[in-house]
Design a protein around this motif. Structure first.
Motif, PDB file in Angstrom:
ATOM      1  N   HIS A 153       0.763  -1.181  -0.026  1.00 22.26           N
ATOM      2  CA  HIS A 153      -0.040  -0.035  -0.094  1.00 22.26           C
ATOM      3  C   HIS A 153       0.937   1.231   0.031  1.00 22.26           C
ATOM      4  N   VAL A 155       0.461   5.220   0.389  1.00 25.20           N
ATOM      5  CA  VAL A 155      -0.458   6.505   0.615  1.00 25.20           C
ATOM      6  C   VAL A 155       0.156   7.662   0.215  1.00 25.20           C
ATOM      7  N   GLU A 176      -1.146  -0.948  -4.381  1.00 27.99           N
ATOM      8  CA  GLU A 176      -2.395  -0.156  -3.768  1.00 27.99           C
ATOM      9  C   GLU A 176      -2.107   1.155  -3.446  1.00 27.99           C
ATOM     10  N   THR A 178      -3.833   4.796  -1.842  1.00 29.38           N
ATOM     11  CA  THR A 178      -4.884   5.714  -1.407  1.00 29.38           C
ATOM     12  C   THR A 178      -4.115   7.184  -1.409  1.00 29.38           C
ATOM     13  N   ILE A 180      -4.796  11.086   0.031  1.00 24.94           N
ATOM     14  CA  ILE A 180      -5.473  11.763   0.971  1.00 24.94           C
ATOM     15  C   ILE A 180      -5.421  13.298   0.656  1.00 24.94           C
ATOM     16  N   ARG A 204     -10.187   6.540  -9.938  1.00 24.13           N
ATOM     17  CA  ARG A 204     -11.007   5.539  -9.485  1.00 24.13           C
ATOM     18  C   ARG A 204     -11.030   4.187 -10.623  1.00 24.13           C
ATOM     19  N   VAL A 208      -7.562   3.654  -7.878  1.00 27.56           N
ATOM     20  CA  VAL A 208      -6.937   4.367  -6.623  1.00 27.56           C
ATOM     21  C   VAL A 208      -8.085   4.816  -5.837  1.00 27.56           C
ATOM     22  N   ARG A 209      -7.882   4.657  -4.407  1.00 18.92           N
ATOM     23  CA  ARG A 209      -8.995   5.270  -3.382  1.00 18.92           C
ATOM     24  C   ARG A 209      -8.642   6.683  -3.131  1.00 18.92           C
ATOM     25  N   HIS A 211      -9.516  10.314  -0.313  1.00 19.87           N
ATOM     26  CA  HIS A 211      -9.957  10.142   0.941  1.00 19.87           C
ATOM     27  C   HIS A 211      -9.903  12.043   0.971  1.00 19.87           C
ATOM     28  N   HIS A 237      -5.421   4.519   7.589  1.00 20.67           N
ATOM     29  CA  HIS A 237      -5.357   3.939   6.266  1.00 20.67           C
ATOM     30  C   HIS A 237      -4.116   2.872   6.264  1.00 20.67           C
TER      31      HIS A 237
END
Length: 418
Positions: A153, A155, A176, A178, A180, A204, A208-209, A211, A237
């Motif tokens: 992951h 971030v 993965e 994320t 922010i 998306r 990709v996520r 927040h 996360h």
């Protein structure tokens, strides 16, 4: 043969500095040209660091402005891996970290910018990254490859251009991701909410996520390694690595210590339209320069490739005593997955009253225009090519246009510029 009666010194081993050195020779300057860079690598371009080189599509050698042998051939003296630590304007000299003192007749500050740092607990953990230098990209390439192999992951703090380009590269490796971001959409200060959702949807679709509406408050880890991040809304996360992509700040310490005027607002070294600082023998270009822009009648600091590409040569000509009024329309480009785009102009939030699109936004093949009083302030072409010149002509002309004609692909952009 170099004539040593005049010495021009360039501090900064990036694109602006290298192109300035090239231009001095191309314009017939026969004095000494000394280029000082605090990195050991020869001057290189930065866009590949978050694009082709980071994804593995391009080779490392492709990032350099010139091949190493070019500098000797052009009689450019290099001091690489050696920071300039002090500028003595009274004696017109630069002091290097190893004690070397270099005299100058004219000086160009092309010191660039540096990543803004996260001011939160955990930034000292292994696995916290920035992306500004070639060494950063070298390291991050290995990190993304490992994350992809191990389903790890990443971030990313910040949904600006660097954050989104690294997100795309990371997904290409299979990591993965994320992102922010405190704003409600990606690229909010640049493209606004009108188009920010388009970029959120693009990422998306590739897994990709996001927040939104939150900031990192802590990077937590164990045994010196990142394990997770926490945000100010109480969320947590998982993370194996973290990229801080929260912007850059100009490197002005040398100029400030020397008493040169700095710019309020955009920050940076204050320069006039000819890129001259408050000292008539010192000039500044690239990310570090806050120019009084003739087109916008205000100070702008532009942190993009085109400004370094064109600003370095403009400063070089001004150093030679040429008449220079650097009035280029700001420009940058980005590549994310199968989407390529170019942005021209300057339209910060609050400066425009409507956004007009021509083409198919759903297929991501369109041009967006930001207007005020029916005058084009900026344009973004997405997967539509060979239109940058026409868009910049519309911006430069300042003519009022019919928004309906602007939105009609059947009406040529050239005809609207008058």
């Amino acid at each position: 043969m170099v004539d040593a009666h005049r010495t021009f010194v360039i501090i900064g081993g990036g694109l602006a500095g290298a192109k300035a050195a090239e231009t001095l020779r191309a314009e017939g300057f026969t004095g000494r040209v000394i280029l000082i860079g605090d990195e050991r690598d020869h001057p290189y371009e930065r866009p590949p660091l978050s694009k082709g080189y980071l994804t593995g599509a391009d080779e490392r050698d492709g990032v350099f402005v010139h091949q190493p042998a070019w500098y000797a051939g052009a009689d450019i003296e290099l001091h690489l891996g050696q920071p300039a630590v002090r500028l003595d304007r009274a004696d017109k000299a630069v002091l290097l970290g190893d004690g070397t003192r270099i005299h100058y007749d004219r000086l160009l500050l092309a010191t660039g910018s540096e990543p803004r740092r996260l001011d939160i607990p955990g930034t000292g953990l292994a696995g916290v990254h920035h992306l500004r230098r070639l060494a950063h990209a070298d390291r991050l390439r290995g990190v993304l490859g490992a994350l992809g192999q191990e389903n790890g992951h990443l971030v990313i703090a910040g949904a600006g251009w660097i954050g989104l380009e690294v997100a795309a590269a990371a997904r290409t490796y299979g990591a993965e991701v994320t992102v922010i971001e405190p704003e409600p959409t990606p690229l909010h200060p640049v493209v606004g909410p009108e188009l920010g959702t388009l970029f959120a949807d693009l990422h998306r679709e590739h897994g990709v996520r996001f927040h939104f509406g939150a900031r990192l408050t802590e990077i937590a880890g164990e045994d010196g390694m990142v394990q997770c991040v926490r945000t100010d809304d109480g969320e947590e996360h998982p993370a194996h690595d973290v990229l801080a992509a929260i912007g850059a700040k100009p490197r002005t310490a040398l100029a400030e210590a020397a008493g040169l005027e700095l710019a309020e607002g955009p920050g940076g070294i204050a320069v006039d339209a000819s890129l001259r600082t408050s000292d008539p023998d010192v000039f500044a270009a690239g990310d570090a320069a806050a120019q009084l822009h003739p087109r916008y009648d205000r100070r702008l600091r532009v942190e993009h490739w085109a400004n370094a590409l064109n600003g370095g040569p403009a400063a070089a000509r001004a150093m030679l005593g040429r008449e220079v009024s650097y009035d280029r329309v700001p420009y940058f480009f980005s590549d994310q997955y199968d989407v390529g785009l170019e942005y021209s102009g300057y339209a910060p939030p609050g400066s425009y009253d409507q956004v007009v699109c021509r083409g198919d936004v759903g297929k991501r093949e369109f041009i967006a225009f930001w207007l005020r009083d029916n005058r084009v302030l900026a344009g973004l072409n997405v997967n539509v090519w060979d239109v940058t010149g026409a868009i910049q002509d519309l911006i430069s002309s300042g003519v009022a246009v019919d928004p309906h004609a602007l939105a009609d692909p059947g009406v040529s952009l050239e005809s609207l510029a008058g």
